[in-house]
Design an enzyme around this catalytic site. Structure first.
Site, PDB file in Angstrom:
ATOM      1  N   ILE A 113      23.263  66.948 -16.169  1.00 52.62           N
ATOM      2  CA  ILE A 113      21.966  66.899 -15.487  1.00 52.62           C
ATOM      3  C   ILE A 113      21.136  67.973 -16.184  1.00 52.62           C
ATOM      4  O   ILE A 113      21.410  69.168 -16.037  1.00 52.62           O
ATOM      5  CB  ILE A 113      22.086  67.159 -13.974  1.00 52.62           C
ATOM      6  CG1 ILE A 113      22.935  66.068 -13.313  1.00 52.62           C
ATOM      7  CG2 ILE A 113      20.689  67.213 -13.346  1.00 52.62           C
ATOM      8  CD1 ILE A 113      23.176  66.268 -11.835  1.00 52.62           C
ATOM      9  N   PRO A 114      20.152  67.578 -16.976  1.00 57.49           N
ATOM     10  CA  PRO A 114      19.527  68.480 -17.957  1.00 57.49           C
ATOM     11  C   PRO A 114      18.503  69.454 -17.392  1.00 57.49           C
ATOM     12  O   PRO A 114      17.308  69.366 -17.680  1.00 57.49           O
ATOM     13  CB  PRO A 114      18.890  67.498 -18.940  1.00 57.49           C
ATOM     14  CG  PRO A 114      18.522  66.322 -18.083  1.00 57.49           C
ATOM     15  CD  PRO A 114      19.638  66.210 -17.077  1.00 57.49           C
ATOM     16  N   CYS A 115      18.958  70.436 -16.644  1.00 55.65           N
ATOM     17  CA  CYS A 115      18.050  71.449 -16.117  1.00 55.65           C
ATOM     18  C   CYS A 115      17.406  72.253 -17.242  1.00 55.65           C
ATOM     19  O   CYS A 115      16.324  72.817 -17.056  1.00 55.65           O
ATOM     20  CB  CYS A 115      18.771  72.359 -15.123  1.00 55.65           C
ATOM     21  SG  CYS A 115      20.320  73.038 -15.714  1.00 55.65           S
ATOM     22  N   HIS A 116      18.036  72.259 -18.412  1.00 52.70           N
ATOM     23  CA  HIS A 116      17.459  72.981 -19.548  1.00 52.70           C
ATOM     24  C   HIS A 116      16.149  72.348 -20.020  1.00 52.70           C
ATOM     25  O   HIS A 116      15.370  72.981 -20.714  1.00 52.70           O
ATOM     26  CB  HIS A 116      18.464  73.049 -20.710  1.00 52.70           C
ATOM     27  CG  HIS A 116      18.924  71.724 -21.207  1.00 52.70           C
ATOM     28  ND1 HIS A 116      19.932  71.011 -20.590  1.00 52.70           N
ATOM     29  CD2 HIS A 116      18.507  70.969 -22.249  1.00 52.70           C
ATOM     30  CE1 HIS A 116      20.126  69.867 -21.249  1.00 52.70           C
ATOM     31  NE2 HIS A 116      19.260  69.821 -22.242  1.00 52.70           N
ATOM     32  N   ARG A 117      15.877  71.118 -19.624  1.00 57.60           N
ATOM     33  CA  ARG A 117      14.648  70.417 -20.020  1.00 57.60           C
ATOM     34  C   ARG A 117      13.475  70.735 -19.100  1.00 57.60           C
ATOM     35  O   ARG A 117      12.391  70.192 -19.284  1.00 57.60           O
ATOM     36  CB  ARG A 117      14.882  68.904 -20.033  1.00 57.60           C
ATOM     37  CG  ARG A 117      15.888  68.466 -21.076  1.00 57.60           C
ATOM     38  CD  ARG A 117      16.118  66.970 -21.046  1.00 57.60           C
ATOM     39  NE  ARG A 117      17.254  66.629 -21.904  1.00 57.60           N
ATOM     40  CZ  ARG A 117      17.971  65.529 -21.758  1.00 57.60           C
ATOM     41  NH1 ARG A 117      17.691  64.644 -20.821  1.00 57.60           N
ATOM     42  NH2 ARG A 117      18.993  65.313 -22.578  1.00 57.60           N
TER      43      ARG A 117
END
Length: 150
Positions: A113-117
């Site tokens: 789940i790409p929280c880095h985006r």
């Protein structure tokens, strides 16, 4: 619960499964269990870091509030190489940006789940994973995202 781990360019990651769904990715080496879901998750993480996978296809179970799950759903909708801001997600959900940032920081399944985006309006924002913002930058560079910021 079964847990499997792998080494990645951002350090060791462990993936935890419950009832056939991924419930957690941790920043450590915790186990070497083998299930079909864990094996698929490790294979997809390897492919992601090798640059051959742009979208994960795994059964996920986000444990948290309805709002936490909504923020995770919004993060999952961000394509590889793209970014959104906390404010954009907040507007979509009809909430203030700070709770969105808190939900991003509490993401139980980072990378997948790409929280880095998710970025702040005028900066990278924070990152709760091992290595902090440096890890966020490494993931964004890997995806060739946010070129103006990094």
């Amino acid at each position: 619960m079964p847990i499997a781990s792998l080494d990645t360019p951002i350090g060791p990651l462990s993936v935890e499964e419950r009832d056939g769904e991924i419930i957690r990715v941790g920043w450590s080496w915790e186990g070497a269990d083998s299930t079909s879901v864990l094996n698929k998750a490790l294979a997809q993480l390897r492919a992601y870091f090798a640059g051959t996978l742009k979208q994960f296809d795994l059964p996920l179970q986000v444990q948290g509030s309805d709002f936490q799950r909504a923020v995770c759903d919004a993060m999952l909708a961000i394509p590889f190489g793209d970014t959104r801001t906390y404010g954009e997600i907040a507007k979509e959900l009809g909430a203030p940006p700070q709770p969105v940032g808190n939900a991003c920081g509490a993401n139980p399944i980072p990378v997948i789940i790409p929280c880095h985006r998710v970025l702040a309006a005028n900066s990278l924002g924070g990152f709760s994973g091992m290595g902090g913002v440096e890890t966020k930058v490494a993931l964004l560079r890997h995806e060739k995202a946010a070129g103006l910021l990094i």
